[in-house]
Design a protein around this motif. Sequence first.
Motif, PDB file in Angstrom:
ATOM      1  N   THR A  35       2.349 -30.363 -23.119  1.00  0.00           N
ATOM      2  CA  THR A  35       3.490 -31.205 -23.489  1.00  0.00           C
ATOM      3  C   THR A  35       3.908 -31.025 -24.934  1.00  0.00           C
ATOM      4  O   THR A  35       4.762 -31.768 -25.423  1.00  0.00           O
ATOM      5  N   GLY A  36       3.335 -30.078 -25.636  1.00  0.00           N
ATOM      6  CA  GLY A  36       3.693 -29.859 -27.024  1.00  0.00           C
ATOM      7  C   GLY A  36       5.078 -29.266 -27.170  1.00  0.00           C
ATOM      8  O   GLY A  36       5.561 -28.540 -26.292  1.00  0.00           O
TER       9      GLY A  36
ATOM     10  N   ASN B  97       3.035 -33.930 -28.044  1.00  0.00           N
ATOM     11  CA  ASN B  97       1.737 -34.415 -27.557  1.00  0.00           C
ATOM     12  C   ASN B  97       0.892 -35.083 -28.639  1.00  0.00           C
ATOM     13  O   ASN B  97      -0.241 -35.489 -28.377  1.00  0.00           O
TER      14      ASN B  97
ATOM     15  N   ASN C  12      -0.754 -33.906 -31.035  1.00  0.00           N
ATOM     16  CA  ASN C  12      -1.927 -33.159 -31.466  1.00  0.00           C
ATOM     17  C   ASN C  12      -1.735 -32.622 -32.884  1.00  0.00           C
ATOM     18  O   ASN C  12      -0.623 -32.290 -33.294  1.00  0.00           O
TER      19      ASN C  12
END
Length: 231
Positions: A33-34, A151, A153
Amino acid sequence: GFDIGFGFDYFDFSNRFGYRFTRSKTTTDESFTGTSTSGEEGIEIETSLVNYVISSNNTDSFLNPTEGVKKSLKMSMAGLGGDSKFLKTEASFKQYIPFNYGDYIFSYGTKFGTIASLDDEKVTSSNRFYFNSNSVRGFDTNGIGPRDNGNDNGVGGNNFYTGHIELKSRKLIPGDLGIDVSIFSDIGSLWDTDYPTNVKGVNDSSPRASAGVAMYWNTAVGPLTFIWGWP
């Protein structure tokens, strides 16, 4: 990849010259989902670099120092072949100071690093700096620094700094178990990327901080460390 080098001691300093070659590539699957860019999507990036490290360590113990200073400076240059072209510098310093006849050990230290691209070649994700859980204790691995908008991250960064202070003593645990207990506080920051699209916190160099307690236990099978940190 691989890393080779040779080193020698000169007076109180250790010197090491090295060469490192790596090949990296970013791949994703359908669940990814990045939305940010690593610079390595679908292509292989070859990094060929030389580095030099000079360091000194006059502490009284490798595993459990009570006095002395450790310091190092590492400089790397990529561009001798390969695709990556950058200059990278990392430095660290830590001092241990005993007092009250060695019953208590105060230590403080700092680290910093920076990487800059050469010839307009952007620094891709595999060559950036990343924080592990010991960089600023109490935060998750990659818990500090620029983050992917999709996402959330951590995506690493081109610049970082950390600072640490700690007070440690064996007097806080009764008996002769060989357990040191400490209180500590850490600060640090990680920022900047050559691929800022869909990344938040790119230019945020403000410090993140934590505090906590730690326990160091020299057992028969080796040293164990337990850390409780609160960001």
